[in-house]
Scaffold this motif. Structure first.
Motif, PDB file in Angstrom:
ATOM      1  N   VAL A   1      -9.977  -2.245  -6.300  1.00  0.00           N
ATOM      2  CA  VAL A   1      -8.960  -2.544  -5.353  1.00  0.00           C
ATOM      3  C   VAL A   1      -9.264  -2.121  -3.909  1.00  0.00           C
TER       4      VAL A   1
ATOM      5  N   THR B   1      -0.462   4.430  -1.296  1.00  0.00           N
ATOM      6  CA  THR B   1      -1.486   5.694  -1.343  1.00  0.00           C
ATOM      7  C   THR B   1      -1.140   6.591  -0.090  1.00  0.00           C
TER       8      THR B   1
ATOM      9  N   GLN C   1      -2.538  -3.756  -0.574  1.00  0.00           N
ATOM     10  CA  GLN C   1      -3.384  -3.504  -1.452  1.00  0.00           C
ATOM     11  C   GLN C   1      -3.833  -4.615  -2.392  1.00  0.00           C
TER      12      GLN C   1
ATOM     13  N   LEU D   1       0.960  -1.088  -0.115  1.00  0.00           N
ATOM     14  CA  LEU D   1       0.018   0.016   0.098  1.00  0.00           C
ATOM     15  C   LEU D   1       0.916   1.316  -0.089  1.00  0.00           C
TER      16      LEU D   1
ATOM     17  N   ASP E   1      -7.871  -1.394  -0.062  1.00  0.00           N
ATOM     18  CA  ASP E   1      -6.702  -1.227   0.957  1.00  0.00           C
ATOM     19  C   ASP E   1      -6.866  -1.516   2.221  1.00  0.00           C
TER      20      ASP E   1
ATOM     21  N   ASN F   1      -6.886   2.781 -11.148  1.00  0.00           N
ATOM     22  CA  ASN F   1      -7.665   2.365  -9.847  1.00  0.00           C
ATOM     23  C   ASN F   1      -8.912   3.316  -9.857  1.00  0.00           C
TER      24      ASN F   1
END
Length: 411
Positions: free
Chosen positions: A346, A90, A355, A88, A348, A249
Motif C-alpha cells: 500500500v 489514515t 491510497q 486516504l 499513500d 496493510n
C-alpha cells in the motif's frame, strides 16, 4: 516493505516531452490535471508485478487527464483484481471509533452500537468502549431524522452512553434493554497515532493460559509485537488467539516477525515463504522469509494458533495463515477473508489523498507452492455483531469471536 521515492519526477519528463512537442512548454497548465495519475503511473512502473504489460507512457497521453479509476484501469493487467485505489483515511482527523446505528423500537428510537475504539483517539480518551451504545448526543435523542447525521461534524459533543442488559425473571423469561450509565465528553475529531497492536490481554481459561493479541498491522518495526511476545512468554502462555479482523496493510518483514513469534521452535531456521517479483525488482526486496527467534523478543513455541478473521482480513495476514499451515495447526474463527492471493503493498499520497494498493509479487509457501485462495473459509463461522450481548471489549472472554476460539481450545 520498500522505500518510497518521488515517482512524479520519473513520469514528468516523459509527459513533458509529449506536451512540449510543438515547441511550447504547456506543462504548467496541465500539471494540476495530471499529477495524481503521474504518481499512480510512477508507483506502478517501479513496483507492479506485471509492469512489462503496462502500456508505454506515450500511449497514455490522454489517459493522464482521466479520472484516477479510469487511469488505473488503463494501465493495470486486465486479469488483476487486486490492485486498487482508495481515498486516504489514515491521516484524516476523526473520533477514532466506529459504530452501527440501529433502530431500537417502533417509536423511532435509534442508538449507535460501538464496534471499535482506537486507544489515544478522542473516543478512547473519552472512555468509550466497544459494546457500549451512543444513546444521546448533547442531550438530544437519535431518531430516523438525524441518525445519518450523528457525529459527522467533527465537533466536540457530550454523549449519553448506554449498556445492553439481559434480565431473567423467576419464570426464566428474558428481557433485554439498553440503559444509560454514563456521560462521555467526546473531544473534537483529531489526528492521532494508530497503533499496530491496540489491544492485548492474558486470560486464564481452565487449564489454558491464553494470550490475546489484536494486531491491526504488522511490520518489522512493530515494537508492540516484540513486547507482547515477551509478556506472553513470561506469563507462561500456552495458547494464542491472534485477532486479524482489521488487518489489511502489513509488510513482509512484519509477517516474518509475527510468524517467528508464534511458530513451533522446531520450525526456526526454516523457510516461511519465498517471493517472486517483476524483472525490475531491486536487490534489497526480500525474496525469502526465514523463521528465526525474534531479536529482543520470544518464540512462543505453539503447535496450534487460533486466528480471528473478517472480510477486512486482506493480503499478507492471509499469507501468514497460509504459510504457517506448513508448520502448525491454524484454526480460523470469524468470517471469510478477502482472498488476496498475491503480495501487495500500500502506497499513500497525502497531497492527492490517495491510497494505492499494488500487486508486487507472487508468494510461495515453504513447500514451494504458489498461494492460491479466494479467501479462507473459517473453521468456525461467527459474526462479531450478530448478538449485541456479545459485542464486548477486545480481550473479554465473552466477546463473540474470542469466545468461539476459547470454546475450540476446550474441545
Amino acid at each position: 516493505m520498500m522505500k518510497k521515492t518521488p515517482y512524479i519526477i520519473i513520469c514528468f519528463a516523459a509527459l513533458l516531452t509529449l506536451l512540449c512537442a510543438c515547441g511550447e512548454d504547456r506543462w504548467p497548465a496541465y500539471y494540476e490535471y495530471t499529477a495524481d495519475n503521474l504518481w499512480i503511473d510512477g508507483v506502478m512502473r517501479e513496483h507492479y508485478l506485471w509492469v512489462e504489460d503496462m502500456p508505454a507512457s506515450k500511449e497514455l497521453t490522454s489517459n493522464y487527464f482521466a479520472t484516477n479509476d479510469a487511469f488505473l484501469s488503463a494501465v493495470k493487467n486486465e486479469e488483476d483484481s487486486y490492485t486498487s485505489l482508495d481515498s486516504l483515511t489514515t491521516i484524516k482527523a476523526d473520533y477514532g471509533m466506529t459504530y452501527n446505528m440501529l433502530k431500537l423500537s417502533d417509536e423511532d428510537v435509534y442508538a449507535g452500537l460501538v464496534t471499535y475504539v482506537e486507544p489515544g483517539s478522542p473516543a478512547g480518551i473519552a472512555g468509550i468502549e466497544r459494546g457500549t451504545w451512543i444513546m444521546e448526543v448533547d442531550g438530544a435523542g437519535i431518531t430516523s431524522e438525524n441518525s445519518s447525521k450523528v457525529l459527522k461534524d467533527g465537533s466536540d459533543h457530550l454523549l449519553t452512553m448506554g449498556r445492553y442488559t439481559v434480565v431473567t425473571d423467576e419464570t426464566g423469561e428474558e428481557t433485554s434493554y439498553i440503559s444509560a450509565y454514563a456521560y462521555a465528553p467526546l473531544g473534537e475529531a483529531a489526528v492521532y497515532e494508530r497503533l499496530d497492536v491496540p489491544y492485548r490481554n492474558v486470560l486464564t481459561v481452565g487449564s489454558h493460559t491464553v494470550g490475546y493479541l489484536l494486531c491491526n498491522r504488522f511490520t518489522a518495526e512493530s515494537a508492540d509485537i516484540i513486547a507482547a511476545s515477551n509478556e506472553f512468554a513470561n506469563a507462561g502462555v500456552t495458547d494464542v488467539v491472534l485477532d486479524l479482523r482489521y488487518n489489511s496493510n502489513s509488510t513482509l518483514e512484519g509477517m516474518q516477525l509475527l510468524a517467528s513469534v508464534v511458530a513451533p521452535s522446531s520450525a526456526l531456521g526454516n523457510t516461511l515463504a519465498t517471493l517472486k517479483y517483476s524483472s525490475k525488482a531491486k536487490p534489497e526486496w526480500p525474496t525469502t522469509l526465514i523463521l528465526s527467534t525474534p531479536q529482543g523478543g520470544s518464540n512462543l513455541n505453539l503447535s496450534t494458533l487460533y486466528v480471528l478473521t473478517s472480510s477486512n482480513t486482506k493480503g499478507l495476514p492471509e499469507h501468514l495463515i497460509n504459510c504457517l499451515k506448513s508448520y502448525m495447526t491454524v484454526v480460523v474463527v470469524g468470517s471469510t477473508t478477502a482472498g488476496e492471493a498475491y503480495a501487495t503493498e500500500v502506497f499513500d499520497n497525502t497531497e492527492f489523498g490517495l491510497q494505492l494498493r499494488v500487486v508486487t509479487g507472487v508468494v510461495y509457501d515453504a513447500n514451494g507452492t504458489e498461494a492460491e485462495f479466494t479467501g479462507f473459509t473459517p473453521d468456525v463461522r461467527v459474526s462479531d455483531t450478530s448478538s449485541p450481548s456479545a459485542v464486548l471489549p477486545f480481550g473479554n472472554a465473552g466477546e463473540a469471536l474470542l469466545a468461539a476460539a476459547l470454546q475450540q481450545m476446550a474441545e
